[in-house]
Design a protein around this motif. Structure first.
Motif, PDB file in Angstrom:
ATOM      1  N   SER A 207       0.727  -1.036  -0.042  1.00  0.00           N
ATOM      2  CA  SER A 207      -0.024  -0.204  -0.024  1.00  0.00           C
ATOM      3  C   SER A 207       0.975   1.287  -0.070  1.00  0.00           C
ATOM      4  CB  SER A 207      -0.880  -0.008   1.114  1.00  0.00           C
ATOM      5  OG  SER A 207      -0.149   0.107   2.399  1.00  0.00           O
ATOM      6  N   VAL A 208       0.107   2.398  -0.699  1.00  0.00           N
ATOM      7  CA  VAL A 208       0.915   3.715  -0.486  1.00  0.00           C
ATOM      8  C   VAL A 208      -0.164   4.583  -0.275  1.00  0.00           C
ATOM      9  CG1 VAL A 208       2.123   5.393  -1.923  1.00  0.00           C
ATOM     10  CG2 VAL A 208       2.531   2.911  -2.674  1.00  0.00           C
ATOM     11  N   THR A 209       0.428   5.391   0.996  1.00  0.00           N
ATOM     12  CA  THR A 209      -0.693   6.229   1.405  1.00  0.00           C
ATOM     13  C   THR A 209      -0.165   7.769   1.767  1.00  0.00           C
ATOM     14  OG1 THR A 209      -1.795   4.449   2.439  1.00  0.00           O
ATOM     15  CG2 THR A 209      -2.275   6.694   3.296  1.00  0.00           C
ATOM     16  N   ALA A 210      -0.534   8.550   1.102  1.00  0.00           N
ATOM     17  CA  ALA A 210      -0.336  10.253   1.472  1.00  0.00           C
ATOM     18  C   ALA A 210      -1.570  10.712   2.264  1.00  0.00           C
ATOM     19  CB  ALA A 210       0.178  10.760   0.360  1.00  0.00           C
ATOM     20  N   ASN A 211      -1.478  11.424   3.344  1.00  0.00           N
ATOM     21  CA  ASN A 211      -2.333  12.007   4.034  1.00  0.00           C
ATOM     22  C   ASN A 211      -2.623  13.263   3.370  1.00  0.00           C
ATOM     23  OD1 ASN A 211      -2.448  10.013   5.955  1.00  0.00           O
ATOM     24  ND2 ASN A 211      -1.478  11.315   7.521  1.00  0.00           N
ATOM     25  N   GLU A 212      -1.693  13.948   2.591  1.00  0.00           N
ATOM     26  CA  GLU A 212      -2.315  15.264   2.069  1.00  0.00           C
ATOM     27  C   GLU A 212      -2.262  15.110   0.414  1.00  0.00           C
ATOM     28  OE1 GLU A 212       0.441  18.211   3.161  1.00  0.00           O
ATOM     29  OE2 GLU A 212      -0.061  17.961   5.402  1.00  0.00           O
ATOM     30  N   ALA A 213      -1.186  14.568  -0.265  1.00  0.00           N
ATOM     31  CA  ALA A 213      -1.302  14.922  -1.457  1.00  0.00           C
ATOM     32  C   ALA A 213      -0.253  14.024  -2.204  1.00  0.00           C
ATOM     33  CB  ALA A 213      -1.257  16.294  -2.244  1.00  0.00           C
ATOM     34  N   ASN A 214      -0.530  13.566  -3.672  1.00  0.00           N
ATOM     35  CA  ASN A 214       0.759  12.843  -4.543  1.00  0.00           C
ATOM     36  C   ASN A 214       1.108  11.594  -3.793  1.00  0.00           C
ATOM     37  OD1 ASN A 214       0.326  15.535  -5.809  1.00  0.00           O
ATOM     38  ND2 ASN A 214       2.081  16.298  -4.794  1.00  0.00           N
ATOM     39  N   ALA A 215       0.266  10.461  -4.204  1.00  0.00           N
ATOM     40  CA  ALA A 215       0.799   9.338  -3.902  1.00  0.00           C
ATOM     41  C   ALA A 215       0.685   8.450  -5.042  1.00  0.00           C
ATOM     42  CB  ALA A 215      -0.246   8.771  -2.853  1.00  0.00           C
ATOM     43  N   GLY A 216       1.721   7.561  -5.460  1.00  0.00           N
ATOM     44  CA  GLY A 216       1.823   6.880  -6.606  1.00  0.00           C
ATOM     45  C   GLY A 216       2.450   5.547  -6.295  1.00  0.00           C
ATOM     46  N   GLY A 217       1.944   4.668  -6.952  1.00  0.00           N
ATOM     47  CA  GLY A 217       2.425   3.099  -6.613  1.00  0.00           C
ATOM     48  C   GLY A 217       3.900   3.113  -6.870  1.00  0.00           C
ATOM     49  N   ILE A 218       4.597   3.918  -7.853  1.00  0.00           N
ATOM     50  CA  ILE A 218       6.080   3.766  -8.112  1.00  0.00           C
ATOM     51  C   ILE A 218       6.611   4.980  -7.739  1.00  0.00           C
ATOM     52  CG2 ILE A 218       7.838   3.667  -9.709  1.00  0.00           C
ATOM     53  CD1 ILE A 218       6.171   0.947  -9.269  1.00  0.00           C
ATOM     54  N   VAL A 219       5.950   6.112  -8.019  1.00  0.00           N
ATOM     55  CA  VAL A 219       6.674   7.577  -7.748  1.00  0.00           C
ATOM     56  C   VAL A 219       5.558   8.455  -7.378  1.00  0.00           C
ATOM     57  CG1 VAL A 219       7.581   9.453  -8.708  1.00  0.00           C
ATOM     58  CG2 VAL A 219       8.318   7.273  -9.434  1.00  0.00           C
ATOM     59  N   GLY A 220       5.768   9.137  -6.252  1.00  0.00           N
ATOM     60  CA  GLY A 220       4.884  10.274  -5.689  1.00  0.00           C
ATOM     61  C   GLY A 220       4.844  11.433  -6.437  1.00  0.00           C
ATOM     62  N   ARG A 221       5.665  11.930  -7.070  1.00  0.00           N
ATOM     63  CA  ARG A 221       5.694  13.288  -7.823  1.00  0.00           C
ATOM     64  C   ARG A 221       7.067  13.330  -8.628  1.00  0.00           C
ATOM     65  NH1 ARG A 221       7.807  18.719  -7.541  1.00  0.00           N
ATOM     66  NH2 ARG A 221       6.290  20.212  -8.288  1.00  0.00           N
ATOM     67  N   SER A 222       6.719  13.578  -9.959  1.00  0.00           N
ATOM     68  CA  SER A 222       7.812  13.715 -11.037  1.00  0.00           C
ATOM     69  C   SER A 222       7.785  15.254 -11.508  1.00  0.00           C
ATOM     70  CB  SER A 222       7.689  12.748 -12.081  1.00  0.00           C
ATOM     71  OG  SER A 222       8.865  12.939 -12.967  1.00  0.00           O
ATOM     72  N   GLN A 239      -3.664   5.482  -1.943  1.00  0.00           N
ATOM     73  CA  GLN A 239      -4.779   6.342  -1.377  1.00  0.00           C
ATOM     74  C   GLN A 239      -4.017   7.961  -0.777  1.00  0.00           C
ATOM     75  OE1 GLN A 239      -6.584   4.582   2.133  1.00  0.00           O
ATOM     76  NE2 GLN A 239      -6.123   2.605   1.404  1.00  0.00           N
ATOM     77  N   VAL A 240      -4.947   8.836  -0.951  1.00  0.00           N
ATOM     78  CA  VAL A 240      -4.708   9.992  -0.369  1.00  0.00           C
ATOM     79  C   VAL A 240      -5.571  10.418   0.614  1.00  0.00           C
ATOM     80  CG1 VAL A 240      -4.339  12.518  -1.015  1.00  0.00           C
ATOM     81  CG2 VAL A 240      -3.199  10.819  -2.504  1.00  0.00           C
ATOM     82  N   SER A 241      -5.648  10.576   1.581  1.00  0.00           N
ATOM     83  CA  SER A 241      -6.593  10.787   2.722  1.00  0.00           C
ATOM     84  C   SER A 241      -7.336  11.857   2.511  1.00  0.00           C
ATOM     85  CB  SER A 241      -6.087  10.490   4.182  1.00  0.00           C
ATOM     86  OG  SER A 241      -5.411   9.389   4.391  1.00  0.00           O
ATOM     87  N   SER A 242      -6.844  13.246   2.322  1.00  0.00           N
ATOM     88  CA  SER A 242      -7.456  14.411   2.017  1.00  0.00           C
ATOM     89  C   SER A 242      -8.000  14.872   0.741  1.00  0.00           C
ATOM     90  CB  SER A 242      -6.552  15.511   2.633  1.00  0.00           C
ATOM     91  OG  SER A 242      -5.450  15.702   1.857  1.00  0.00           O
ATOM     92  N   SER A 243      -7.333  14.244  -0.276  1.00  0.00           N
ATOM     93  CA  SER A 243      -7.596  14.561  -1.618  1.00  0.00           C
ATOM     94  C   SER A 243      -7.521  13.450  -2.558  1.00  0.00           C
ATOM     95  CB  SER A 243      -6.963  15.871  -2.096  1.00  0.00           C
ATOM     96  OG  SER A 243      -6.864  16.876  -1.220  1.00  0.00           O
ATOM     97  N   PRO A 244      -8.535  12.424  -2.649  1.00  0.00           N
ATOM     98  CA  PRO A 244      -8.535  11.175  -3.352  1.00  0.00           C
ATOM     99  C   PRO A 244      -8.124  11.127  -4.735  1.00  0.00           C
ATOM    100  CG  PRO A 244     -10.342  11.393  -2.135  1.00  0.00           C
ATOM    101  CD  PRO A 244      -9.757  12.625  -1.888  1.00  0.00           C
TER     102      PRO A 244
END
Length: 319
Positions: A207-222, A239-244
């Motif tokens: 699982s990959v989970t960010a509470n605020e933004a930018n969650a990715g299975g391989i890379v969060g942000r490029s 999952q992104v808790s605050s902004s799906p």
């Protein structure tokens, strides 16, 4: 009798005169010994480190990492100097959960050498910290042939199992573990991929989970203008808790105007039952289709993507 008394007086007088001279001589000797000790210490070779692993860090004779304490040594060495040395794993390594882990390198002082896992894996990995969390806090060198298996890697932001920040090459690596950030930029393998960051022949399961933004299975942000992602896959929830809408199966967010080829990748759709989230999934599938050249954002091969990552079209390639 008087002669004996006079003789004793003369001897006593001579001894009293000698005492200041003896004191000065003793001080000079002590000072000379201190100088000699300091000079000898300065002549010790810089490589005289009893905790260093075998090898000298060159490409022909890389540092041989065989246990967790060797990894700790490597982390400390990179934090002290920006070395471009070579490292090779010579055995599988069990993580020491009792130790406080400091990632190898940082965003501002990244690892710049070559880390060859040599087909070995690091097991039992579990730790948490602030920003730039992963086995590597920052990497601008090459990490290859490495496996990571564990339970949870957690940071405040810019967190991934392999590297928090990457502007180098990650090749033939995998991670089986959950990754979590209490902020943003959370990736299964890399939290933030920048510059010329290249990720190839890799996968993440978990699982990959960010509470605020930018969650990715391989890379969060490029945000790399010359970055590339190729031959990779992810299996697990994102999952992104605050902004799906900021959670995607391969990459959480690609910076607009960034040229970022994504080729021959795959992800499953095991995500939150949220239609808004599913509609923004970056789902890259193997296909016989020819890669499509997007005018603004580079080459997108065999994929379905999102307006957020590639604003010129909702569907880049038809499956």
């Amino acid at each position: 009798m008087s002669n004996r008394v006079e003789l004793r007086r003369e001897i006593l007088s001579m001894n009293l005169k000698k005492q200041p001279v003896l004191k000065i001589w003793s001080l000079l000797c002590a000072f000379a010994m201190c100088l000699l000790f300091l000079f000898s210490a300065m002549q010790l070779p810089a490589s005289a480190d009893s905790s260093a692993p075998d090898g000298d860090g060159t490409a022909k004779n890389p540092y041989a990492i065989s246990c967790f304490s060797d990894l700790m040594w490597l982390s400390q060495r990179v934090s002290q100097e920006n070395h471009e040395f070579s490292v090779i794993l010579t055995a599988d390594i069990s993580w020491d959960t009792e130790s406080s882990w400091v990632p190898i390198g940082t965003h501002s002082l990244p690892f710049q050498g070559t880390f060859d896992g040599n087909g070995h894996k690091i097991t039992g990995v579990s730790f948490q910290g602030n920003a730039d969390q992963g086995l590597f806090g920052g990497n601008s060198g090459t990490v290859k042939n490495l496996g990571i298996e564990g339970t949870l890697i957690q940071g405040k932001r810019d967190t991934g199992a392999i590297a928090g920040w990457n502007s180098g090459t990650i090749l033939n690596c995998y991670a089986v573990c959950d990754v979590l950030t209490t902020g943003n930029q959370c990736g299964g393998l890399v939290g933030n991929n920048s510059g010329t960051g290249k990720i190839e022949n890799c996968y993440h399961i978990g699982s990959v989970t960010a509470n605020e933004a930018n969650a990715g299975g391989i890379v969060g942000r490029s945000s790399g203008d010359s970055a590339i992602l190729q031959n990779c896959y992810h299996l697990g929830s994102v999952q992104v808790s605050s902004s799906p809408e900021y959670g995607n199966q391969i990459i959480g967010l690609v910076k607009e105007s960034t040229i970022f080829p994504i080729l021959n990748c795959f992800a499953n759709r095991k995500m939150q039952r949220n239609q808004k989230l599913l509609s923004r999934t970056v789902l890259l599938l193997h296909s016989s289709l020819k890669p499509h050249q997007d005018k603004k954002n580079g080459q997108i091969g065999m994929c379905v993507t999102t307006r957020r990552a590639f604003p010129e079209s909702e569907t880049i390639c038809q499956l």
